[in-house]
Write an enzyme that holds these catalytic residues in place. Structure first.
Site, PDB file in Angstrom:
ATOM      1  N   GLU A   1       0.829  -1.225   0.000  1.00 23.02           N
ATOM      2  CA  GLU A   1       0.000   0.000   0.000  1.00 23.02           C
ATOM      3  C   GLU A   1       0.856   1.264   0.000  1.00 23.02           C
ATOM      4  O   GLU A   1       0.778   2.093   0.914  1.00 23.02           O
ATOM      5  CB  GLU A   1      -0.937  -0.016   1.214  1.00 23.02           C
ATOM      6  CG  GLU A   1      -1.871  -1.214   1.223  1.00 23.02           C
ATOM      7  CD  GLU A   1      -2.862  -1.230   2.375  1.00 23.02           C
ATOM      8  OE1 GLU A   1      -2.561  -0.643   3.420  1.00 23.02           O
ATOM      9  OE2 GLU A   1      -3.943  -1.837   2.220  1.00 23.02           O
TER      10      GLU A   1
ATOM     11  N   GLU B   1      -5.396  -8.499  -0.580  1.00 24.70           N
ATOM     12  CA  GLU B   1      -6.022  -8.330   0.742  1.00 24.70           C
ATOM     13  C   GLU B   1      -7.490  -8.018   0.535  1.00 24.70           C
ATOM     14  O   GLU B   1      -7.839  -7.164  -0.285  1.00 24.70           O
ATOM     15  CB  GLU B   1      -5.405  -7.156   1.527  1.00 24.70           C
ATOM     16  CG  GLU B   1      -4.049  -7.421   2.104  1.00 24.70           C
ATOM     17  CD  GLU B   1      -3.540  -6.260   2.942  1.00 24.70           C
ATOM     18  OE1 GLU B   1      -4.350  -5.581   3.605  1.00 24.70           O
ATOM     19  OE2 GLU B   1      -2.319  -6.028   2.908  1.00 24.70           O
TER      20      GLU B   1
HETATM   21  C1  BG6 Z   1      -4.299  -3.134   5.174  1.00 25.70           C
HETATM   22  C2  BG6 Z   1      -2.915  -3.523   5.651  1.00 25.70           C
HETATM   23  O1  BG6 Z   1      -4.343  -1.796   4.948  1.00 25.70           O
HETATM   24  O2  BG6 Z   1      -5.343  -3.334   6.082  1.00 25.70           O
HETATM   25  C3  BG6 Z   1      -2.873  -4.694   6.618  1.00 25.70           C
HETATM   26  O3  BG6 Z   1      -2.071  -3.793   4.556  1.00 25.70           O
HETATM   27  C4  BG6 Z   1      -3.971  -4.492   7.647  1.00 25.70           C
HETATM   28  O4  BG6 Z   1      -1.594  -4.774   7.173  1.00 25.70           O
HETATM   29  C5  BG6 Z   1      -5.300  -4.471   6.944  1.00 25.70           C
HETATM   30  O5  BG6 Z   1      -3.956  -5.393   8.686  1.00 25.70           O
HETATM   31  C6  BG6 Z   1      -6.485  -4.359   7.889  1.00 25.70           C
HETATM   32  O6  BG6 Z   1      -6.323  -3.232   8.686  1.00 25.70           O
HETATM   33  P1  BG6 Z   1      -6.479  -3.316  10.268  1.00 25.70           P
HETATM   34  O7  BG6 Z   1      -6.176  -1.973  10.749  1.00 25.70           O
HETATM   35  O8  BG6 Z   1      -7.877  -3.718  10.508  1.00 25.70           O
HETATM   36  O9  BG6 Z   1      -5.494  -4.338  10.701  1.00 25.70           O
END
Ligand code: BG6
Length: 484
Positions: free
Chosen positions: A188, A382
């Site tokens: 990201e 993701e």
């Molecule tokens: C993404 C990241 O933005 O969101 C991850 O690359 C992250 O590392 C994921 O865990 C979810 O975000 P959060 O804050 O709920 O862990």
């Protein structure tokens, strides 16, 4: 049409959120190791969670425990990786996206020789994955970098970081090239603007008064150049390797058809695309240059930077997708939280407990937009939903809300593939519960596998299969045909 036969179904994790063992076997301190858990903050207060000052860092350095720093303990994947990978294999994973902690290989970033124990650890992981034919997809930098480089150089603001990163990347390619074909440079990359410390090691206190924007865009420029140079090395060192760039896909809608709302959402989307434009088209878009000029930002470039960018573009575009956003020219509209960025509440969408708006159709839209714009293979690296899970007395966890979330997103993903989008794979975030990046909570759970640990670090770390575990297994075994 359907998903390709070799579709990379799997999951995604990052070193700093799962490994723990923050000071074992020669590992140096990273920016993630000073991220503290702030229990009294509102979970949607990202500014509060991401706030970092020099005095907070000094306090963290003096505190040698893991108590207030959950990323130091993670879920102890460092010692549980065999058990965890066996569970991923049981679900039928074709791929696992993971990251390498820079501080395990170069503890301060400045050493001449890498730390052998760090290399050995990742080599063991890759061997374990190979045992199950799970393809690794490796991110070189996922919200983790040596704290030393942050304190000494204000992170990526300093051009020296390019050299340190390329040195680290080369060691990774040389050491792990025989196991890893798919690589990613920066997780990201666009998020440097949203949380400059964890992404680029920028400490606001160390920036010249009123010059934070300059620092952010300068750091970004150095990361683009470093990514291009790492891509070059990767292609030279590993035959048939594929190097991707990665974006947080922040699909933004206009709140109404008021042209001012449309204009706002357009510029928001263009801002998001600019990072991929630079790494895929190999140059700064003209409109982005004007945007920077109007912001008063002047980027220091060296003579051959433009050539480096042009000659070493990404092979595929990876992106995370959690939600869509809405922009409105009416500042009185109710706001909602998102993936570390706020937007106006969209009345058509439900939200998670953390205020992230659930929008499967937005994934379909994102795939079409991205493929039409870049025309190179895409990978969803993701996608997932943070939720509080309940373990029943018999140890079962009925997470139908998670199954529903994934089902709806996979249906929309399939529709986009049926339209002709070239999609290499899908790795859910995260297949096993881990520490939240934004809030450092453990109770914000994403996994198909439950980990017995609470926000304060209490628990047995026992792994339990949720209902979604069995569901995802079925999805993979039918190549996405059976989603019920
Ligand atoms: C993404 C990241 O933005 O969101 C991850 O690359 C992250 O590392 C994921 O865990 C979810 O975000 P959060 O804050 O709920 O862990």
């Amino acid at each position: 049409m359907s998903f390709r036969k070799d579709f990379l179904w799997g999951g995604a994790i990052s070193a700093n959120q799962v490994e723990g063992a923050w000071n074992s076997d020669g590992k140096g301190m990273s920016v993630a190791d000073v991220a503290s858990y702030k229990p009294n903050l509102n979970v949607t207060d990202y500014a509060g969670h991401n706030k970092i000052t020099l005095s907070m860092i000094k306090e963290a350095i003096d505190d040698k425990s893991t108590k207030f720093y959950p990323k130091r303990r993670g879920i102890n994947f460092y010692n549980h990786y065999k058990e965890d990978i066996a569970l991923f294999a049981e679900m039928g994973f074709k791929s696992l996206r993971l990251s390498i902690a820079w501080t395990r290989i170069f503890p301060t970033g400045e050493e001449n020789e890498p730390n052998y124990d760090g290399i050995k650890y990742y080599e063991n992981i890759f061997k374990e994955l190979k045992k199950y034919n799970i393809e690794p997809i490796v991110t070189l930098s996922h919200y983790e970098m040596p704290l030393n480089l942050s304190l000494k150089y204000n992170g990526w603001v300093d051009r020296k970081l390019i050299g340190y990163f390329v040195k680290f990347s080369k060691v990774c390619f040389e050491s792990f090239g025989k196991y890893v074909k798919y690589w990613l440079t920066f997780n990201e990359i666009d998020s440097v603007g949203r949380h400059p410390f964890i992404t680029a090691g920028i400490i606001p206190d160390q920036c010249e008064e009123g010059k934070l924007n300059n620092a952010i865009y300068q750091a970004l420029h150095h990361q683009y150049v470093a990514a291009a140079l790492a891509t070059k090395e990767c292609h030279e060192i590993i035959k048939d390797s594929k190097m991707g760039c990665m974006l947080t896909k922040l699909t933004t809608y206009p709140n109404t058809c008021n042209p001012n709302d449309v204009l706002l959402s357009l510029s928001s989307n263009l801002g998001n695309y600019s990072h991929a434009d630079i790494q895929i088209f190999g140059e700064y878009p003209k409109l982005h240059k004007t945007f920077l000029k109007n912001l008063g930002v002047e980027i220091k470039m060296e003579d051959n930077d433009e050539i480096i960018l042009k000659e070493n573009t990404a092979d595929y575009l990876a992106f995370s997708y959690y939600m869509s956003r809405t922009e409105s020219s009416d500042s009185t509209k109710e706001k909602t939280a998102g993936n570390t960025i706020m937007g106006v509440k969209n009345p058509y969408l439900p939200s998670t407990e953390w205020g992230w708006q659930i929008d499967p159709v937005g994934l379909h839209i994102s795939l079409i937009e991205l493929y039409d714009r870049y025309r190179i293979p895409l990978m969803i690296v993701e996608n997932g939903m943070g939720a509080k899970d309940v373990v029943l007395e018999d140890g079962t966890i009925h997470d139908s809300y998670r199954i529903e979330y994934f089902k709806e997103h996979i249906i929309e993903m399939k529709k986009a593939v049926d339209m002709g989008v070239d999609l290499l794979g899908y790795t859910s975030w995260a297949p096993i519960d881990c520490i939240s990046v934004s809030t450092s909570q453990m109770s914000k759970r994403y996994g198909f596998i439950y980990v017995d640990q609470d926000d304060d670090g209490n628990g047995t770390l026992k792994r339990l299969k949720k209902d979604s575990f069995f569901w995802y297994k079925k999805v993979i075994s039918t190549n996405g045909e059976i989603l019920e």
